[in-house]
Design a protein around this motif. Structure first.
Motif, PDB file in Angstrom:
ATOM      1  N   GLY A  45       4.088   0.420   1.061  1.00 17.83           N
ATOM      2  CA  GLY A  45       4.299   0.983  -0.274  1.00 17.83           C
ATOM      3  C   GLY A  45       3.076   0.803  -1.155  1.00 17.83           C
ATOM      4  O   GLY A  45       2.499  -0.290  -1.203  1.00 17.83           O
ATOM      5  N   LEU A  46       2.684   1.863  -1.845  1.00 17.97           N
ATOM      6  CA  LEU A  46       1.461   1.846  -2.643  1.00 17.97           C
ATOM      7  C   LEU A  46       1.652   2.567  -3.973  1.00 17.97           C
ATOM      8  O   LEU A  46       2.489   3.459  -4.092  1.00 17.97           O
ATOM      9  N   THR A  47       0.844   2.179  -4.959  1.00 24.57           N
ATOM     10  CA  THR A  47       0.619   2.996  -6.156  1.00 24.57           C
ATOM     11  C   THR A  47      -0.855   3.378  -6.133  1.00 24.57           C
ATOM     12  O   THR A  47      -1.625   2.892  -5.293  1.00 24.57           O
ATOM     13  N   GLY A  48      -1.261   4.210  -7.076  1.00 24.08           N
ATOM     14  CA  GLY A  48      -2.667   4.582  -7.149  1.00 24.08           C
ATOM     15  C   GLY A  48      -3.591   3.435  -7.499  1.00 24.08           C
ATOM     16  O   GLY A  48      -4.801   3.491  -7.248  1.00 24.08           O
ATOM     17  N   ALA A  49      -3.024   2.349  -8.062  1.00 21.25           N
ATOM     18  CA  ALA A  49      -3.838   1.190  -8.411  1.00 21.25           C
ATOM     19  C   ALA A  49      -4.224   0.381  -7.178  1.00 21.25           C
ATOM     20  O   ALA A  49      -5.277  -0.262  -7.152  1.00 21.25           O
ATOM     21  N   ASP A  50      -3.383   0.406  -6.146  1.00 18.94           N
ATOM     22  CA  ASP A  50      -3.646  -0.389  -4.946  1.00 18.94           C
ATOM     23  C   ASP A  50      -4.880   0.140  -4.219  1.00 18.94           C
ATOM     24  O   ASP A  50      -4.975   1.334  -3.921  1.00 18.94           O
ATOM     25  N   ASN A  70      -7.529   0.786  -5.376  1.00 18.46           N
ATOM     26  CA  ASN A  70      -8.195   1.788  -6.223  1.00 18.46           C
ATOM     27  C   ASN A  70      -8.133   3.185  -5.594  1.00 18.46           C
ATOM     28  O   ASN A  70      -9.063   3.983  -5.719  1.00 18.46           O
ATOM     29  N   ILE A  71      -7.003   3.501  -4.949  1.00 21.31           N
ATOM     30  CA  ILE A  71      -6.927   4.773  -4.214  1.00 21.31           C
ATOM     31  C   ILE A  71      -6.850   5.969  -5.153  1.00 21.31           C
ATOM     32  O   ILE A  71      -7.473   7.003  -4.904  1.00 21.31           O
ATOM     33  N   ILE A 130     -10.543  10.282  -5.318  1.00 14.36           N
ATOM     34  CA  ILE A 130      -9.678   9.498  -4.424  1.00 14.36           C
ATOM     35  C   ILE A 130     -10.530   8.579  -3.547  1.00 14.36           C
ATOM     36  O   ILE A 130     -11.564   8.980  -3.015  1.00 14.36           O
ATOM     37  N   ASN A 131     -10.094   7.339  -3.380  1.00 12.51           N
ATOM     38  CA  ASN A 131     -10.774   6.389  -2.501  1.00 12.51           C
ATOM     39  C   ASN A 131     -10.345   6.680  -1.058  1.00 12.51           C
ATOM     40  O   ASN A 131      -9.447   6.038  -0.508  1.00 12.51           O
ATOM     41  N   VAL A 132     -11.022   7.676  -0.455  1.00 17.75           N
ATOM     42  CA  VAL A 132     -10.641   8.146   0.876  1.00 17.75           C
ATOM     43  C   VAL A 132     -10.912   7.083   1.938  1.00 17.75           C
ATOM     44  O   VAL A 132     -10.163   6.969   2.920  1.00 17.75           O
ATOM     45  N   ASP A 133     -11.959   6.276   1.745  1.00 20.88           N
ATOM     46  CA  ASP A 133     -12.276   5.240   2.738  1.00 20.88           C
ATOM     47  C   ASP A 133     -11.136   4.238   2.861  1.00 20.88           C
ATOM     48  O   ASP A 133     -10.722   3.873   3.967  1.00 20.88           O
ATOM     49  N   ALA A 134     -10.620   3.787   1.714  1.00 18.19           N
ATOM     50  CA  ALA A 134      -9.512   2.815   1.743  1.00 18.19           C
ATOM     51  C   ALA A 134      -8.259   3.442   2.331  1.00 18.19           C
ATOM     52  O   ALA A 134      -7.565   2.830   3.159  1.00 18.19           O
ATOM     53  N   LEU A 135      -7.956   4.680   1.925  1.00 18.07           N
ATOM     54  CA  LEU A 135      -6.768   5.352   2.436  1.00 18.07           C
ATOM     55  C   LEU A 135      -6.905   5.619   3.933  1.00 18.07           C
ATOM     56  O   LEU A 135      -5.950   5.440   4.709  1.00 18.07           O
ATOM     57  N   GLY A 136      -8.105   6.029   4.350  1.00 18.18           N
ATOM     58  CA  GLY A 136      -8.351   6.276   5.776  1.00 18.18           C
ATOM     59  C   GLY A 136      -8.178   5.021   6.608  1.00 18.18           C
ATOM     60  O   GLY A 136      -7.638   5.062   7.720  1.00 18.18           O
ATOM     61  N   ALA A 137      -8.610   3.878   6.071  1.00 16.40           N
ATOM     62  CA  ALA A 137      -8.472   2.608   6.802  1.00 16.40           C
ATOM     63  C   ALA A 137      -7.001   2.255   7.006  1.00 16.40           C
ATOM     64  O   ALA A 137      -6.602   1.754   8.071  1.00 16.40           O
ATOM     65  N   ILE A 138      -6.175   2.530   5.985  1.00 15.59           N
ATOM     66  CA  ILE A 138      -4.736   2.263   6.093  1.00 15.59           C
ATOM     67  C   ILE A 138      -4.120   3.150   7.172  1.00 15.59           C
ATOM     68  O   ILE A 138      -3.342   2.695   8.020  1.00 15.59           O
ATOM     69  N   LEU A 139      -4.485   4.435   7.169  1.00 17.59           N
ATOM     70  CA  LEU A 139      -3.957   5.375   8.158  1.00 17.59           C
ATOM     71  C   LEU A 139      -4.421   5.017   9.568  1.00 17.59           C
ATOM     72  O   LEU A 139      -3.650   5.058  10.529  1.00 17.59           O
TER      73      LEU A 139
END
Length: 262
Positions: free
Chosen positions: A94-99, A101-102, A127-136
């Motif tokens: 579970g995430l918000t946009g603050a997590d 800095n996405i 969008i912080n694509v690097d952080a989101l990509g790492a999660i995926l």
């Protein structure tokens, strides 16, 4: 990569929500879920003595309401959805946009209406694509609440349709992205009173005609605007339809719901 936004009357209906989440969990490949929760926030607010303030169908987010939606969207709704997905074998986070800095955003400037603590996302480049990509890439399924932040320590209430669209466009250079908007109707309707009058396919030209004729109006206009914005920025396909048909819509080809193309 499929990005699904769930809203409408699904989140506050336990049986429909469970059925949808089972179908979502079964979708193959990387996926991401964005949820709303306005009806639940309004109901919870009434219990706390906080009445919703609406102008032209949009929620005014004063400081008290911001606390409410942060609790309800980022806490109650988000974590219940994540827990249900875990029970279905989908390793959700579970995430918000603050997590991480996405999704940073800007507080909407005051014009004719002061919307309060409402966030506008600049675009996919923010969008912080690097952080989101790492999660995926870690094999996790992100579940986003409709909340962003202003980088100054403040949360912001942000339209869930917009979040889904911006995340889709930000991930489009990296993935073949399909965006699906799910709610309680079978699709975009020719006649709002007839649930079976689904418009199977809407192009840019047809959208102009439908708006001019008043066939699409109110809450459907921002949803379609977001759909076309996503398509114009690299998203492969957008569909709008019943949460119960998520498997058919995910399969593509206009098998269910309304297919949106340029």
């Amino acid at each position: 990569m499929i990005i699904v936004k769930i809203g409408g009357n699904i989140l506050d209906n336990p049986e429909r929500l469970q059925s949808f989440l089972a179908d979502f969990a079964a979708l193959p490949g990387p996926k991401l879920l964005v949820h709303g929760g306005g009806k639940i926030a309004s109901a919870f607010g009434q219990r706390l003595g906080i009445s919703p303030k609406m102008v032209e169908g949009r929620r005014i987010t004063d400081a008290e309401t911001l606390e409410l939606v942060t609790m309800v969207y980022g806490g109650l709704v988000n974590k219940q959805v994540v827990a249900k997905l875990q029970a279905l074998g989908c390793n959700a986070i579970g995430l918000t946009g603050a997590d991480a800095n996405i999704i940073p955003a800007q507080k909407r400037p005051v014009q004719s209406i002061d919307y309060g603590f409402v966030g506008d996302v600049a675009g996919p480049e923010s969008i912080n694509v690097d952080a989101l990509g790492a999660i995926l890439e870690a094999g996790l399924t992100p579940v986003f609440a409709p909340l962003t932040h202003d980088r100054q320590g403040n949360m912001l209430n942000t339209n869930a349709d917009t979040i889904a669209s911006v995340l889709a466009t930000a991930l489009a250079p990296k993935y073949n992205v399909q965006l699906v908007y799910c709610f309680e109707k079978k699709g975009v309707l020719q006649n709002a009173e007839d649930d079976d009058s689904v418009i199977g396919h809407i192009t840019t030209e047809k959208y102009k005609t439908l708006k001019a004729e008043g066939v699409v109006n109110a809450g459907m206009i921002p949803k379609l605007d977001n759909a076309f914005a996503a398509l114009s920025q690299g998203v492969q396909a957008v569909q709008i339809g019943d949460a119960a048909a998520i498997a058919q819509m995910a399969a593509g080809g206009g098998q269910a719901g309304t297919l949106i193309t340029l």
